[in-house]
Design a protein around this motif. Structure first.
Motif, PDB file in Angstrom:
ATOM      1  N   ILE A 312       0.843  -1.198   0.000  1.00  0.00           N
ATOM      2  CA  ILE A 312       0.000   0.000   0.000  1.00  0.00           C
ATOM      3  C   ILE A 312       0.883   1.253   0.000  1.00  0.00           C
ATOM      4  CG2 ILE A 312      -1.431   1.312   1.646  1.00  0.00           C
ATOM      5  CD1 ILE A 312      -3.115  -0.584   0.309  1.00  0.00           C
ATOM      6  N   ASN A 313       0.489   2.282  -0.732  1.00  0.00           N
ATOM      7  CA  ASN A 313       1.265   3.533  -0.662  1.00  0.00           C
ATOM      8  C   ASN A 313       0.464   4.609   0.090  1.00  0.00           C
ATOM      9  OD1 ASN A 313      -0.525   4.856  -2.481  1.00  0.00           O
ATOM     10  ND2 ASN A 313       0.530   3.905  -4.214  1.00  0.00           N
ATOM     11  N   ALA A 314       1.101   5.750   0.318  1.00  0.00           N
ATOM     12  CA  ALA A 314       0.481   6.784   1.162  1.00  0.00           C
ATOM     13  C   ALA A 314      -0.789   7.357   0.535  1.00  0.00           C
ATOM     14  CB  ALA A 314       1.490   7.892   1.442  1.00  0.00           C
ATOM     15  N   THR A 315      -0.831   7.417  -0.803  1.00  0.00           N
ATOM     16  CA  THR A 315      -2.055   7.909  -1.456  1.00  0.00           C
ATOM     17  C   THR A 315      -3.214   6.966  -1.150  1.00  0.00           C
ATOM     18  OG1 THR A 315      -0.681   8.763  -3.234  1.00  0.00           O
ATOM     19  CG2 THR A 315      -3.030   8.580  -3.694  1.00  0.00           C
ATOM     20  N   GLN A 316      -2.921   5.675  -1.176  1.00  0.00           N
ATOM     21  CA  GLN A 316      -3.971   4.686  -0.882  1.00  0.00           C
ATOM     22  C   GLN A 316      -4.391   4.733   0.591  1.00  0.00           C
ATOM     23  OE1 GLN A 316      -1.592   1.528  -2.621  1.00  0.00           O
ATOM     24  NE2 GLN A 316      -3.145   1.177  -4.177  1.00  0.00           N
ATOM     25  N   VAL A 317      -3.446   5.091   1.469  1.00  0.00           N
ATOM     26  CA  VAL A 317      -3.805   5.266   2.883  1.00  0.00           C
ATOM     27  C   VAL A 317      -4.868   6.357   2.997  1.00  0.00           C
ATOM     28  CG1 VAL A 317      -2.957   6.070   5.135  1.00  0.00           C
ATOM     29  CG2 VAL A 317      -1.615   4.440   3.813  1.00  0.00           C
ATOM     30  N   LEU A 318      -4.652   7.463   2.289  1.00  0.00           N
ATOM     31  CA  LEU A 318      -5.613   8.570   2.343  1.00  0.00           C
ATOM     32  C   LEU A 318      -6.981   8.119   1.803  1.00  0.00           C
ATOM     33  CD1 LEU A 318      -3.290  11.505   1.175  1.00  0.00           C
ATOM     34  CD2 LEU A 318      -4.066  11.006   3.509  1.00  0.00           C
ATOM     35  N   GLU A 319      -6.958   7.330   0.713  1.00  0.00           N
ATOM     36  CA  GLU A 319      -8.222   6.805   0.152  1.00  0.00           C
ATOM     37  C   GLU A 319      -8.925   5.912   1.175  1.00  0.00           C
ATOM     38  OE1 GLU A 319      -8.404   4.722  -3.746  1.00  0.00           O
ATOM     39  OE2 GLU A 319      -6.527   5.783  -4.095  1.00  0.00           O
ATOM     40  N   ALA A 320      -8.136   5.047   1.814  1.00  0.00           N
ATOM     41  CA  ALA A 320      -8.719   4.114   2.789  1.00  0.00           C
ATOM     42  C   ALA A 320      -9.337   4.885   3.955  1.00  0.00           C
ATOM     43  CB  ALA A 320      -7.656   3.136   3.291  1.00  0.00           C
ATOM     44  N   ILE A 321      -8.629   5.917   4.438  1.00  0.00           N
ATOM     45  CA  ILE A 321      -9.157   6.737   5.542  1.00  0.00           C
ATOM     46  C   ILE A 321     -10.502   7.328   5.127  1.00  0.00           C
ATOM     47  CG2 ILE A 321      -8.808   8.893   6.840  1.00  0.00           C
ATOM     48  CD1 ILE A 321      -5.740   8.207   6.724  1.00  0.00           C
ATOM     49  N   ASP A 322     -10.539   7.848   3.913  1.00  0.00           N
ATOM     50  CA  ASP A 322     -11.767   8.471   3.418  1.00  0.00           C
ATOM     51  C   ASP A 322     -12.912   7.455   3.381  1.00  0.00           C
ATOM     52  OD1 ASP A 322     -13.191  10.632   2.247  1.00  0.00           O
ATOM     53  OD2 ASP A 322     -13.048   9.605   0.320  1.00  0.00           O
ATOM     54  N   LEU A 323     -12.619   6.250   2.874  1.00  0.00           N
ATOM     55  CA  LEU A 323     -13.681   5.238   2.762  1.00  0.00           C
ATOM     56  C   LEU A 323     -14.193   4.802   4.140  1.00  0.00           C
ATOM     57  CD1 LEU A 323     -12.178   3.044  -0.127  1.00  0.00           C
ATOM     58  CD2 LEU A 323     -14.351   4.295  -0.189  1.00  0.00           C
ATOM     59  N   VAL A 324     -13.277   4.660   5.101  1.00  0.00           N
ATOM     60  CA  VAL A 324     -13.715   4.237   6.446  1.00  0.00           C
ATOM     61  C   VAL A 324     -14.491   5.372   7.121  1.00  0.00           C
ATOM     62  CG1 VAL A 324     -12.990   3.424   8.728  1.00  0.00           C
ATOM     63  CG2 VAL A 324     -11.827   2.562   6.689  1.00  0.00           C
ATOM     64  N   VAL A 325     -13.999   6.597   6.957  1.00  0.00           N
ATOM     65  CA  VAL A 325     -14.698   7.746   7.566  1.00  0.00           C
ATOM     66  C   VAL A 325     -16.116   7.858   7.005  1.00  0.00           C
ATOM     67  CG1 VAL A 325     -14.733  10.280   7.666  1.00  0.00           C
ATOM     68  CG2 VAL A 325     -12.635   9.037   8.229  1.00  0.00           C
ATOM     69  N   ARG A 326     -16.241   7.565   5.691  1.00  0.00           N
ATOM     70  CA  ARG A 326     -17.590   7.640   5.091  1.00  0.00           C
ATOM     71  C   ARG A 326     -18.521   6.572   5.654  1.00  0.00           C
ATOM     72  NH1 ARG A 326     -17.225   7.740  -1.156  1.00  0.00           N
ATOM     73  NH2 ARG A 326     -15.039   8.334  -1.195  1.00  0.00           N
ATOM     74  N   ALA A 327     -17.938   5.489   6.221  1.00  0.00           N
ATOM     75  CA  ALA A 327     -18.759   4.402   6.780  1.00  0.00           C
ATOM     76  C   ALA A 327     -19.162   4.675   8.230  1.00  0.00           C
ATOM     77  CB  ALA A 327     -18.009   3.075   6.682  1.00  0.00           C
ATOM     78  N   LEU A 328     -18.675   5.777   8.829  1.00  0.00           N
ATOM     79  CA  LEU A 328     -19.034   6.091  10.226  1.00  0.00           C
ATOM     80  C   LEU A 328     -20.539   6.361  10.320  1.00  0.00           C
ATOM     81  CD1 LEU A 328     -16.046   8.440  11.251  1.00  0.00           C
ATOM     82  CD2 LEU A 328     -16.360   6.013  11.768  1.00  0.00           C
ATOM     83  N   PRO A 329     -21.211   6.084  11.404  1.00  0.00           N
ATOM     84  CA  PRO A 329     -20.672   5.620  12.674  1.00  0.00           C
ATOM     85  C   PRO A 329     -20.381   4.109  12.657  1.00  0.00           C
ATOM     86  CG  PRO A 329     -23.055   5.825  12.847  1.00  0.00           C
ATOM     87  CD  PRO A 329     -22.678   6.298  11.477  1.00  0.00           C
ATOM     88  N   ILE A 330     -19.308   3.734  13.360  1.00  0.00           N
ATOM     89  CA  ILE A 330     -18.952   2.321  13.530  1.00  0.00           C
ATOM     90  C   ILE A 330     -18.856   2.076  15.034  1.00  0.00           C
ATOM     91  CG2 ILE A 330     -17.181   0.573  13.128  1.00  0.00           C
ATOM     92  CD1 ILE A 330     -16.295   2.234  10.649  1.00  0.00           C
ATOM     93  N   ALA A 331     -19.589   1.052  15.486  1.00  0.00           N
ATOM     94  CA  ALA A 331     -19.599   0.764  16.928  1.00  0.00           C
ATOM     95  C   ALA A 331     -18.219   0.275  17.356  1.00  0.00           C
ATOM     96  CB  ALA A 331     -20.649  -0.301  17.229  1.00  0.00           C
TER      97      ALA A 331
END
Ligand code: NAD
Length: 372
Positions: A312-331
């Motif tokens: 994984i590269n740093a650009t993909q880290v940013l994408e992953a953060i965005d995708l998980v944040v969009r899935a909030l709320p997460i218990a």
């Protein structure tokens, strides 16, 4: 202290024993009156499970071996079309979580019963959870139709599992146990099962780390993976699985290795908020600190430790953060804010969090991060 909880035991019939697969699968097909089964295989199992395939050949209508990790939607569709075209009356899955997942995709739309023969420690065979990936997004859901009717655990079929895959897959099973301690459906029974799962899995990983040919280790790990899947099936999952599914679906990362990397970070951020569970986990690892016990095991086994190791590269880290944040709320025991997600994924990537306290920074503090 009074107890209040819900617990629904699973309806899966479980058969466990070395060399049992061929007879047990044939018996299971007889019991459900199947004579036109569709066999769904990990490609690696064509020759390795030859005994099982030969034994059930008279009850088999076709074999589908186009299995791919994370069950891409076109693969699910191809498998469904084959089941339909041959009027299959049951599915036999032989392989890792990807074969089980493909069988589940068929069962989700057809309701066909599954007889599952797992050949990794993924644990999917005892859960009602399915996952299908469309355009890089892995959707998961829970449906009673995908829960196999019979599961046959035969350690003989796992003796061919390469050492690295065994270790990573064992960490996938450990992740099921660990998250089962605090997932929304956690209860005293799932915690008991998960604690024993951690104990047996840690024992198996240690034995395998010392001697790659350690025969009893495979049996321990397979038994542990059954306990892990059972705890996960009932307790459910949360932040850890969400992050792993996002990473796997978006970047086609190996599922088990991703679990191995992410788990210590999720445990580290939650352990201070769940002292009883953390103490039970520590005891299961045979240490005084749960996170230290898990990290020690990962180091001993040479498990992957960073997402950058997985490509994984740093650009993909940013994408992953965005995708998980969009899935909030997460218990999750620690409330999950965007800052928590950022810290977690950067830490898993291998770039140490700039503060040791998860989620205390403002998200904007990360806007200076650039992809190398
Ligand atoms: P996998 O099934 O893709 O197998 C990994 C590799 O190992 C493949 O190349 C396969 O051919 C090979 N292999 C499998 N068994 C082998 C054996 N005995 N000997 C030699 N090679 C062997 O990987 P996995 O980690 O088992 O499963 C991952 C998938 O399972 C992911 O899609 C994940 O989402 C899913 N999963 C689902 C659940 C659930 O409850 N729904 C739980 C865990 C995993």
């Amino acid at each position: 202290m009074s107890r209040s909880f819900d617990y629904r035991p699973s309806s899966v019939q479980v058969l466990f024993g070395e060399g049992r697969a061929a007879e047990a699968v044939a018996d299971a097909l007889d019991a459900i009156r199947s004579s036109k089964a569709l066999v769904v295989l990990s490609p690696s199992q064509r020759s390795r499970a030859a005994d099982v395939l030969d034994r059930i050949e008279p009850l088999t209508a076709a074999v589908f071996d186009g299995v791919e990790e994370h069950v891409p939607a076109p693969v699910a569709e191809a498998a469904r079309r084959l089941a339909e075209s041959m009027s299959a009356d049951a599915i036999v899955s032989i392989g890792g979580g990807s074969a089980t997942g493909t069988a589940k995709a068929i069962a989700l739309t057809t309701g066909l019963p599954i007889v599952a023969v797992p050949t990794t420690f993924a644990g999917s065979e005892v859960t009602p959870v399915w996952g299908i990936t469309t355009d890089g997004i892995k959707r998961t859901g829970t449906d009673a139709r995908v829960l196999p009717k019979v599961v046959v655990y035969d350690p003989l079929l796992l003796r061919s599992l390469p050492h690295r895959l065994s270790i990573n897959s064992a960490f996938n099973a450990l992740a099921h146990c660990v998250e089962a301690f605090w997932a929304q459906g956690a209860n005293p029974v799932t915690s008991l099962i998960a604690a024993e799962g951690v104990r047996v899995l840690a024992q198996g990983v240690r034995a395998l780390a010392i001697d790659q040919a350690a025969s009893p280790a495979v049996e321990d790990l397979l038994y542990g993976s059954f306990l892990a899947g059972t705890a996960f099936a009932s307790a459910g999952s949360g932040l850890h699985h969400k992050v792993c599914h996002v990473l796997g679906g978006a970047f086609n990362l190996p599922h088990a290795a991703t679990h191995a990397v992410v788990l210590p970070h999720v445990l580290a951020l939650n352990a201070p908020h769940i002292p009883d569970a953390a103490a039970a986990l520590a005891s299961a690892f045979g240490t005084s600190d749960a996170t230290a016990g898990l990290v020690e095991l990962a180091v001993l086994a040479g498990a992957p430790r960073t997402l950058s190791e997985l490509g994984i590269n740093a650009t993909q880290v940013l994408e992953a953060i965005d995708l998980v944040v969009r899935a909030l709320p997460i218990a999750n025991p620690l409330p999950v804010t965007p800052a928590v997600v950022e810290d977690l994924i950067w830490a898993a990537y291998g770039r140490p969090a700039r503060t040791r306290t998860f989620g205390q920074r403002r998200p904007s503090e990360h806007t200076g991060e650039t992809a190398p």
